[in-house]
Write a protein that holds these residues in place. Structure first.
Motif, PDB file in Angstrom:
ATOM      1  N   THR A  93      46.858  39.191  46.055  1.00  0.00           N
ATOM      2  CA  THR A  93      45.790  38.189  46.132  1.00  0.00           C
ATOM      3  C   THR A  93      44.431  38.852  46.246  1.00  0.00           C
ATOM      4  O   THR A  93      43.471  38.468  45.556  1.00  0.00           O
ATOM      5  CB  THR A  93      46.010  37.260  47.343  1.00  0.00           C
ATOM      6  OG1 THR A  93      47.335  36.736  47.302  1.00  0.00           O
ATOM      7  CG2 THR A  93      45.018  36.114  47.329  1.00  0.00           C
ATOM      8  N   LEU A  94      44.325  39.855  47.105  1.00  0.00           N
ATOM      9  CA  LEU A  94      43.036  40.533  47.303  1.00  0.00           C
ATOM     10  C   LEU A  94      42.625  41.307  46.058  1.00  0.00           C
ATOM     11  O   LEU A  94      41.433  41.408  45.748  1.00  0.00           O
ATOM     12  CB  LEU A  94      43.118  41.466  48.516  1.00  0.00           C
ATOM     13  CG  LEU A  94      43.325  40.774  49.871  1.00  0.00           C
ATOM     14  CD1 LEU A  94      43.443  41.800  50.994  1.00  0.00           C
ATOM     15  CD2 LEU A  94      42.189  39.795  50.169  1.00  0.00           C
ATOM     16  N   ALA A  95      43.624  41.863  45.334  1.00  0.00           N
ATOM     17  CA  ALA A  95      43.303  42.582  44.092  1.00  0.00           C
ATOM     18  C   ALA A  95      42.746  41.616  43.049  1.00  0.00           C
ATOM     19  O   ALA A  95      41.770  41.931  42.347  1.00  0.00           O
ATOM     20  CB  ALA A  95      44.554  43.278  43.554  1.00  0.00           C
ATOM     21  N   VAL A  96      43.339  40.426  42.942  1.00  0.00           N
ATOM     22  CA  VAL A  96      42.845  39.415  41.994  1.00  0.00           C
ATOM     23  C   VAL A  96      41.462  38.927  42.414  1.00  0.00           C
ATOM     24  O   VAL A  96      40.571  38.748  41.574  1.00  0.00           O
ATOM     25  CB  VAL A  96      43.839  38.239  41.899  1.00  0.00           C
ATOM     26  CG1 VAL A  96      43.217  37.061  41.149  1.00  0.00           C
ATOM     27  CG2 VAL A  96      45.123  38.686  41.209  1.00  0.00           C
ATOM     28  N   ALA A  97      41.262  38.739  43.716  1.00  0.00           N
ATOM     29  CA  ALA A  97      39.958  38.293  44.209  1.00  0.00           C
ATOM     30  C   ALA A  97      38.873  39.297  43.851  1.00  0.00           C
ATOM     31  O   ALA A  97      37.761  38.926  43.445  1.00  0.00           O
ATOM     32  CB  ALA A  97      40.017  38.095  45.715  1.00  0.00           C
ATOM     33  N   GLU A  98      39.202  40.582  43.961  1.00  0.00           N
ATOM     34  CA  GLU A  98      38.226  41.626  43.624  1.00  0.00           C
ATOM     35  C   GLU A  98      37.950  41.631  42.125  1.00  0.00           C
ATOM     36  O   GLU A  98      36.810  41.806  41.684  1.00  0.00           O
ATOM     37  CB  GLU A  98      38.768  42.988  44.068  1.00  0.00           C
ATOM     38  CG  GLU A  98      37.792  44.123  43.866  1.00  0.00           C
ATOM     39  CD  GLU A  98      38.317  45.441  44.403  1.00  0.00           C
ATOM     40  OE1 GLU A  98      37.674  46.470  44.160  1.00  0.00           O
ATOM     41  OE2 GLU A  98      39.381  45.443  45.051  1.00  0.00           O
ATOM     42  N   ARG A  99      38.996  41.397  41.334  1.00  0.00           N
ATOM     43  CA  ARG A  99      38.827  41.387  39.877  1.00  0.00           C
ATOM     44  C   ARG A  99      37.969  40.213  39.422  1.00  0.00           C
ATOM     45  O   ARG A  99      37.204  40.316  38.454  1.00  0.00           O
ATOM     46  CB  ARG A  99      40.206  41.324  39.202  1.00  0.00           C
ATOM     47  CG  ARG A  99      40.157  41.480  37.691  1.00  0.00           C
ATOM     48  CD  ARG A  99      41.542  41.370  37.066  1.00  0.00           C
ATOM     49  NE  ARG A  99      42.471  42.350  37.603  1.00  0.00           N
ATOM     50  CZ  ARG A  99      43.729  42.483  37.176  1.00  0.00           C
ATOM     51  NH1 ARG A  99      44.187  41.687  36.209  1.00  0.00           N
ATOM     52  NH2 ARG A  99      44.519  43.390  37.706  1.00  0.00           N
ATOM     53  N   LEU A 100      38.066  39.089  40.115  1.00  0.00           N
ATOM     54  CA  LEU A 100      37.304  37.900  39.734  1.00  0.00           C
ATOM     55  C   LEU A 100      35.850  37.960  40.200  1.00  0.00           C
ATOM     56  O   LEU A 100      35.035  37.114  39.794  1.00  0.00           O
ATOM     57  CB  LEU A 100      37.974  36.645  40.302  1.00  0.00           C
ATOM     58  CG  LEU A 100      39.372  36.307  39.756  1.00  0.00           C
ATOM     59  CD1 LEU A 100      39.938  35.093  40.474  1.00  0.00           C
ATOM     60  CD2 LEU A 100      39.299  36.042  38.251  1.00  0.00           C
ATOM     61  N   HIS A 127      46.156  27.519  47.227  1.00  0.00           N
ATOM     62  CA  HIS A 127      44.785  28.023  47.082  1.00  0.00           C
ATOM     63  C   HIS A 127      44.565  28.735  45.748  1.00  0.00           C
ATOM     64  O   HIS A 127      43.507  29.337  45.539  1.00  0.00           O
ATOM     65  CB  HIS A 127      44.459  28.986  48.225  1.00  0.00           C
ATOM     66  CG  HIS A 127      44.563  28.379  49.583  1.00  0.00           C
ATOM     67  ND1 HIS A 127      43.544  27.647  50.154  1.00  0.00           N
ATOM     68  CD2 HIS A 127      45.584  28.370  50.472  1.00  0.00           C
ATOM     69  CE1 HIS A 127      43.926  27.227  51.351  1.00  0.00           C
ATOM     70  NE2 HIS A 127      45.157  27.651  51.577  1.00  0.00           N
ATOM     71  N   LEU A 128      45.556  28.692  44.850  1.00  0.00           N
ATOM     72  CA  LEU A 128      45.459  29.450  43.603  1.00  0.00           C
ATOM     73  C   LEU A 128      45.116  28.585  42.393  1.00  0.00           C
ATOM     74  O   LEU A 128      45.199  29.046  41.249  1.00  0.00           O
ATOM     75  CB  LEU A 128      46.789  30.184  43.340  1.00  0.00           C
ATOM     76  CG  LEU A 128      47.242  31.160  44.430  1.00  0.00           C
ATOM     77  CD1 LEU A 128      48.570  31.803  44.040  1.00  0.00           C
ATOM     78  CD2 LEU A 128      46.188  32.239  44.678  1.00  0.00           C
ATOM     79  N   PRO A 138      32.508  37.403  42.305  1.00  0.00           N
ATOM     80  CA  PRO A 138      32.035  36.316  43.184  1.00  0.00           C
ATOM     81  C   PRO A 138      32.956  35.087  43.168  1.00  0.00           C
ATOM     82  O   PRO A 138      33.119  34.422  44.191  1.00  0.00           O
ATOM     83  CB  PRO A 138      30.650  35.972  42.619  1.00  0.00           C
ATOM     84  CG  PRO A 138      30.209  37.230  41.936  1.00  0.00           C
ATOM     85  CD  PRO A 138      31.455  37.850  41.375  1.00  0.00           C
ATOM     86  N   ALA A 139      33.588  34.834  42.022  1.00  0.00           N
ATOM     87  CA  ALA A 139      34.465  33.659  41.919  1.00  0.00           C
ATOM     88  C   ALA A 139      35.728  33.806  42.762  1.00  0.00           C
ATOM     89  O   ALA A 139      36.397  32.816  43.065  1.00  0.00           O
ATOM     90  CB  ALA A 139      34.854  33.431  40.458  1.00  0.00           C
ATOM     91  N   GLY A 140      36.059  35.049  43.148  1.00  0.00           N
ATOM     92  CA  GLY A 140      37.284  35.256  43.915  1.00  0.00           C
ATOM     93  C   GLY A 140      37.086  35.340  45.410  1.00  0.00           C
ATOM     94  O   GLY A 140      38.047  35.506  46.162  1.00  0.00           O
ATOM     95  N   ARG A 141      35.824  35.210  45.861  1.00  0.00           N
ATOM     96  CA  ARG A 141      35.566  35.357  47.300  1.00  0.00           C
ATOM     97  C   ARG A 141      36.276  34.307  48.145  1.00  0.00           C
ATOM     98  O   ARG A 141      36.671  34.561  49.280  1.00  0.00           O
ATOM     99  CB  ARG A 141      34.060  35.294  47.552  1.00  0.00           C
ATOM    100  CG  ARG A 141      33.311  36.534  47.076  1.00  0.00           C
ATOM    101  CD  ARG A 141      31.818  36.367  47.238  1.00  0.00           C
ATOM    102  NE  ARG A 141      31.100  37.485  46.646  1.00  0.00           N
ATOM    103  CZ  ARG A 141      29.785  37.485  46.423  1.00  0.00           C
ATOM    104  NH1 ARG A 141      29.061  36.408  46.742  1.00  0.00           N
ATOM    105  NH2 ARG A 141      29.198  38.541  45.889  1.00  0.00           N
ATOM    106  N   ASP A 142      36.439  33.119  47.572  1.00  0.00           N
ATOM    107  CA  ASP A 142      37.074  32.037  48.330  1.00  0.00           C
ATOM    108  C   ASP A 142      38.564  32.287  48.571  1.00  0.00           C
ATOM    109  O   ASP A 142      39.186  31.557  49.342  1.00  0.00           O
ATOM    110  CB  ASP A 142      36.905  30.707  47.596  1.00  0.00           C
ATOM    111  CG  ASP A 142      35.458  30.224  47.607  1.00  0.00           C
ATOM    112  OD1 ASP A 142      34.688  30.715  48.467  1.00  0.00           O
ATOM    113  OD2 ASP A 142      35.104  29.380  46.767  1.00  0.00           O
TER     114      ASP A 142
END
Length: 567
Positions: free
Chosen positions: A468-475, A449-450, A477-481
């Motif tokens: 993973t959640l830290a990267v999702a937050e940094r990205l 999924h990366l 809207p693009a990291g919501r998936d």
């Protein structure tokens, strides 16, 4: 009327002199002081687990610690603590348990104050090691003092209360940490120890008697050095393996195998020595060895699941650190309720049946995690935590009694050190090995999924659910998936790890079922609880705790002083 021992089939240790009357009268107050000392040592380690995010933040919120530095802030304590447990127990027997206890709690308090005002991650790691040094002298001494202020028939009850305080500390640590972090800066989780240490020191000086081995013999210097080197190398290898999630790496195998080799050398040396640090013949007793193995196995299983349950509650279910701590309260309540009464169940059914049932209950609780998902009702979690606490409460006191009552009273420090060393090494192995299983399964699940994650962040995103959640937050809207796949991958990894934990607990159940003693046969003669004690009415010189009247004689079975009446 004296209560029978909880481990009657264990070969009895040589009888020790009875506790002087002045000490006997204040035994419960002394136990309270010992519990206070033990509480802050155990509690502080669980407090740190809820503060890692805050400490990782840049100054002034935290100290800007990296993931590796955070791990070593925890591991430096564990490494020093586990490496010196055995040595501190020997020193307590030789120098005096009260002196060692006062030294340990003082060092722990100084380390706490220094850690609270750490300016860099390196300072925090160093001062946590100082705290581990102090704690290594506190924990064995508390149990050794307990064995020397309670008569043999009351020891199971006192050990049950002692074990209950450990469960309380593990559970209230996250709650205390959460409350402090909501109102104060991160250093408060360490500074809070200082007033408690000062209170404990004052009460120790006032209440706790000193005791030691009256015939310690020569110091086994090679044995002491081998034990320290072996334990430090082994625990370092375990910790390193957990960090890398790879136990085949050379930096893991070299210290771990080296530590095992040194410990084998330690055993061989002790068997040949005419003044050994520990008499290895005790391990030839199946009940003693089974009790030691049970301690290690149950903490291997339980510490592993405690490790991943924190991520499950916070990262997957979205609870705060304080809420997660509150959810663990049933585990503490069960231990406090059942541990002091475990001796009653043992008297009726025997140590073998009770400990095996406790292990099965722990295994059941661990296996239940394999069925949990993000929407499992909270009441189900609470029931499982309660069952785990009840299981632990019926394992820890009986096996600790079996270990401690197998050794002479004058060797109580060594017995306590053995008990705590195996528990600490078992717990470290549980976190490292089961943490590696969790990490490996998670990485395998999340990698697919990366693809859309920038190359510079891909390694962090695949490291753990927190990464993973830290990267999702940094990205943004693009990291919501990434959020839903991260949760699914973690749950899959948790299910595999829970099954592995339950399997380890089942091994522990088989060990205690095979080797621990069963129920004691009824004895209408009601023998003296001190195995091998002199005949009733005889007097023996009291191995007095320091500060009591010298030269006093204590009736062997209470004759002349109303032994049964004073209980």
């Amino acid at each position: 009327m004296s209560e029978p021992s909880t481990a009657p089939s264990t070969p009895a240790a040589p009888a020790g002199p009875r506790v002087p009357e002045a000490v006997h009268r204040r035994r419960w107050a002394i136990l309270g002081v010992l519990m206070l000392s033990l509480l802050i040592v155990v509690l502080d380690n669980s407090i740190l687990n809820v503060a890692v995010r805050t400490i990782a933040a840049p100054a002034p919120t935290g100290v800007g610690a990296t993931q590796s530095e955070l791990e070593w802030a925890i591991n430096s304590y564990t490494l020093v603590f586990a490496g010196l447990l055995f040595t501190s127990g020997l020193l307590g027997d030789r120098l005096g348990r009260k002196k060692v206890l006062l030294f340990g709690i003082t060092v722990f308090g100084i380390g706490s104050a220094l850690a609270a005002f750490s300016g860099t991650p390196g300072e925090l790691i160093a001062f946590r090691a100082v705290m581990g040094l102090g704690a290594a002298f506190v924990m064995p001494a508390t149990l050794a003092v307990l064995m020397n202020v309670f008569e043999r028939d009351e020891q199971p009850k006192a050990i049950g209360i002692w074990a209950g305080s450990v469960g309380l500390a593990i559970a209230i640590g996250p709650i205390t940490g959460g409350l402090l972090l909501e109102h104060f800066w991160w250093g408060s989780i360490f500074l809070v120890n200082v007033p408690v240490v000062l209170l404990a020191l004052a009460l120790m000086v006032w209440l706790v008697p000193d005791s030691r081995d009256p015939r310690p013999g020569r110091v086994d210097v090679p044995g002491v050095l081998l034990s320290v080197a072996g334990l430090v190398l082994l625990v370092y290898g375990i910790i390193r393996g957990g960090e890398l999630a790879d136990f085949t790496d050379a930096t893991v195998l070299a210290p771990a195998l080296g530590g095992l080799a040194v410990l084998v050398g330690f055993v061989l040396h002790e068997r040949r020595s005419d003044h050994p640090a520990i008499d290895m013949s005790y391990f030839g007793r199946p009940a003693f060895s089974a009790a030691v193995a049970a301690i290690a196995l149950v903490f291997f299983a339980l510490m592993g699941v405690t490790f991943f349950s924190a991520f499950y509650l916070q990262s997957v279910r979205g609870h705060s650190a304080l809420e997660s701590g509150l959810l663990l309260l049933p585990l503490a309540v069960a231990q406090m309720a059942f541990a002091p009464r475990a001796r009653i169940v043992v008297e009726r059914f025997g140590a073998r049946t009770v400990c095996a049932a406790g292990m099965l209950l722990v295994a059941l609780g661990l296996a239940a995690f394999a069925l949990f998902d993000a929407s499992t009702p909270v009441w189900v979690l609470e029931v499982v935590f309660f069952l785990q606490g009840a299981g632990m409460a019926h394992i820890m006191p009986p096996v600790t009694v079996a270990i401690m009552q197998a050794l002479p009273r004058e060797k109580a420090g060594s017995g306590s050190a053995i008990n705590n060393t195996f528990r600490q090494v078992g717990g470290a192995l549980g976190v490292a090995v089961l943490g590696s299983v969790l990490s490996s399964v998670y990485r395998g699940e999340i990698e697919g999924h990366l693809g859309g994650v920038p190359a510079a962040l891909r390694s962090l995103a695949g490291e753990s659910v927190e990464g993973t959640l830290a990267v999702a937050e940094r990205l943004g809207p693009a990291g919501r998936d990434l959020v839903a796949p991260a949760h699914r991958a973690f749950l899959d990894a948790m299910h595999v790890t829970a099954i592995a934990s339950a399997a380890i607990a089942l091994v522990g159940a088989a060990v205690v079922a095979a080797f621990l003693p069963g129920r004691a046969p009824a004895d209408p003669v009601a023998p003296d609880p001190e195995a091998g004690a002199p005949a009733r009415g005889a007097t023996v010189p009291a191995a007095r705790p320091e500060g009591d009247t010298p030269g006093a004689s204590v009736p062997a079975s209470g004759a002349g002083t109303g032994e049964s009446a004073r209980r």
